[in-house]
Motif scaffolding. Structure first.
Motif, short mmCIF file in Angstrom:
data_model
loop_
_atom_site.label_atom_id
_atom_site.label_comp_id
_atom_site.label_asym_id
_atom_site.label_seq_id
_atom_site.Cartn_x
_atom_site.Cartn_y
_atom_site.Cartn_z
N THR A 52 0.84 -1.22 0.00
CA THR A 52 0.00 0.00 0.00
C THR A 52 0.87 1.26 0.00
N ALA A 53 2.08 1.17 0.57
CA ALA A 53 2.95 2.35 0.61
C ALA A 53 3.76 2.50 -0.68
N ASP A 54 3.69 1.53 -1.56
CA ASP A 54 4.47 1.60 -2.79
C ASP A 54 4.02 2.79 -3.63
N GLU A 55 5.00 3.53 -4.13
CA GLU A 55 4.69 4.75 -4.91
C GLU A 55 3.79 4.47 -6.11
N ARG A 56 3.85 3.24 -6.61
CA ARG A 56 3.08 2.93 -7.82
C ARG A 56 1.63 2.60 -7.51
N THR A 57 1.30 2.37 -6.23
CA THR A 57 -0.06 1.96 -5.89
C THR A 57 -1.07 3.09 -6.12
N PHE A 58 -0.70 4.29 -5.68
CA PHE A 58 -1.55 5.46 -5.94
C PHE A 58 -0.78 6.37 -6.89
N GLU A 59 -1.33 6.53 -8.09
CA GLU A 59 -0.59 7.30 -9.09
C GLU A 59 -1.11 8.72 -9.22
N LEU A 60 -0.21 9.61 -9.63
CA LEU A 60 -0.62 10.97 -9.97
C LEU A 60 -1.33 10.93 -11.31
N PRO A 61 -2.42 11.69 -11.47
CA PRO A 61 -3.08 11.72 -12.78
C PRO A 61 -2.15 12.37 -13.83
N GLY A 63 -0.60 14.81 -16.28
CA GLY A 63 -0.65 16.26 -16.40
C GLY A 63 -0.87 16.98 -15.08
N PHE A 64 -0.92 16.24 -14.00
CA PHE A 64 -1.16 16.85 -12.68
C PHE A 64 -0.14 17.95 -12.39
N SER A 65 1.12 17.58 -12.57
CA SER A 65 2.20 18.49 -12.22
C SER A 65 2.15 19.78 -13.05
#
Lengths: 87, 207
Positions: A52-61, A63-65
């Motif tokens: 659950t803490a893996d950076e890939r589990t929740f991704e940024l949409p 163009g977010f940045s």
């Protein structure tokens, strides 16, 4: 002293964070050494927390940045260090 | 100490921004884009709202930067702003039934984990599979809000127990209890699901 499985379950989180007292930790450790069930619960919990803490589990949409920094630029260029209080 | 260096660099950046180099705010927040967005997403459970909240949180941080006190970490301050933004968004969304921030009635109760034997390690690479990501995301989102807040701050944002307590305005003891429950809820739900997925379908190509 021996503790049963249900008591060990109460200590899983503290055991993972290593916040148990030395005495309790030892009891839990002894139990884990010969309890397959509690060992599997501990291992699966630890495993699940890593996933659950893996950076890939929740991704940024996409163009977010770009959208964020464009919005910030508007703000930054719009009002240079604003003396008025804003909220 | 890497963390000490980061904090010093941030202090210098903040001083510079407050001194008039506002453009440097972009660089200051770049490491926290994901943190802030994920925080918002896991609380409000909606991508569009989460992006709005993240933007608002960064804008507030910029406007209020002069109020930032160096005794807390910038990241912790930022997370508190995000938490407040997300909470007020949840309050405003009256159309959607609001999740209670009160202690659930069974606060004294225990959450029993899923009992299983022979846990086979699920490697981190598994999260590259969409179905695994969705399982994990859904399980986190389904934790009751009161426990989810603590879980997200502590286990996803990796704040310390003390920082989590400060951000949520609750005691360290409460953080530990809520965290334990959240973790057990996740184990209870995810362990059987993940275990069931692994042996039959060969979604672990490296085994």
């Amino acid at each position: 002293m021996v503790i049963d499985c249900k008591h060990v379950w109460d200590y899983i989180s503290g055991y993972l964070d290593d916040t148990l007292s030395a005495e309790v930790k030892e009891l839990v450790q002894e139990h884990l050494e010969h309890c397959e069930i509690c060992s599997a619960i501990l291992d699966s919990t630890r495993n699940i927390l890593i996933l659950t803490a893996d950076e890939r589990t929740f991704e940024l949409p996409l163009g977010f940045s770009e959208r964020l920094h464009a919005r910030l630029s508007e703000e930054i260029e719009g009002i240079e260090p604003a003396p008025s209080k804003s909220d | 100490m890497i963390e000490g260096e980061t904090i010093r660099e941030e202090e210098q950046l903040i001083a510079s921004i407050l001194g008039g180099n506002s453009q440097e705010f972009h660089a200051l927040i770049r490491p926290y884009e994901r943190t802030v967005y994920v925080m918002a997403l896991t609380l409000v459970k909606n991508e569009a709202d989460a992006e709005d909240i993240a933007q608002e949180a960064f804008l507030k941080a910029f406007r209020n930067l002069k109020n930032f006190r160096a005794e807390s970490k910038f990241s912790t301050w930022l997370i508190s702003i995000t938490l407040n933004e997300a909470r007020s968004r949840l309050r405003r969304k009256s159309a959607v039934p609001m999740e209670s921030l009160d202690e659930p009635a069974d606060e004294q109760g225990h959450v029993s984990p899923a009992v299983l034997v022979d846990w086979r390690e699920i490697p981190s690479e598994a999260v590259e599979r969409l179905e695994v990501r969705q399982l994990l995301q859904q399980a986190v989102e389904d934790i009751p809000l009161i426990y989810r807040e603590t879980f997200v701050l502590r286990d996803i944002e990796e704040l310390s127990v003390n920082e989590t307590a400060a951000a949520l305005g609750i005691s360290v003891a409460s953080v530990k209890v809520r965290l334990h429950r959240a973790r057990m809820m996740l184990q209870k739900r995810l362990a059987p699901q993940l275990k069931q997925m692994s042996p039959k379908r060969r979604w672990l190509p490296w085994l």
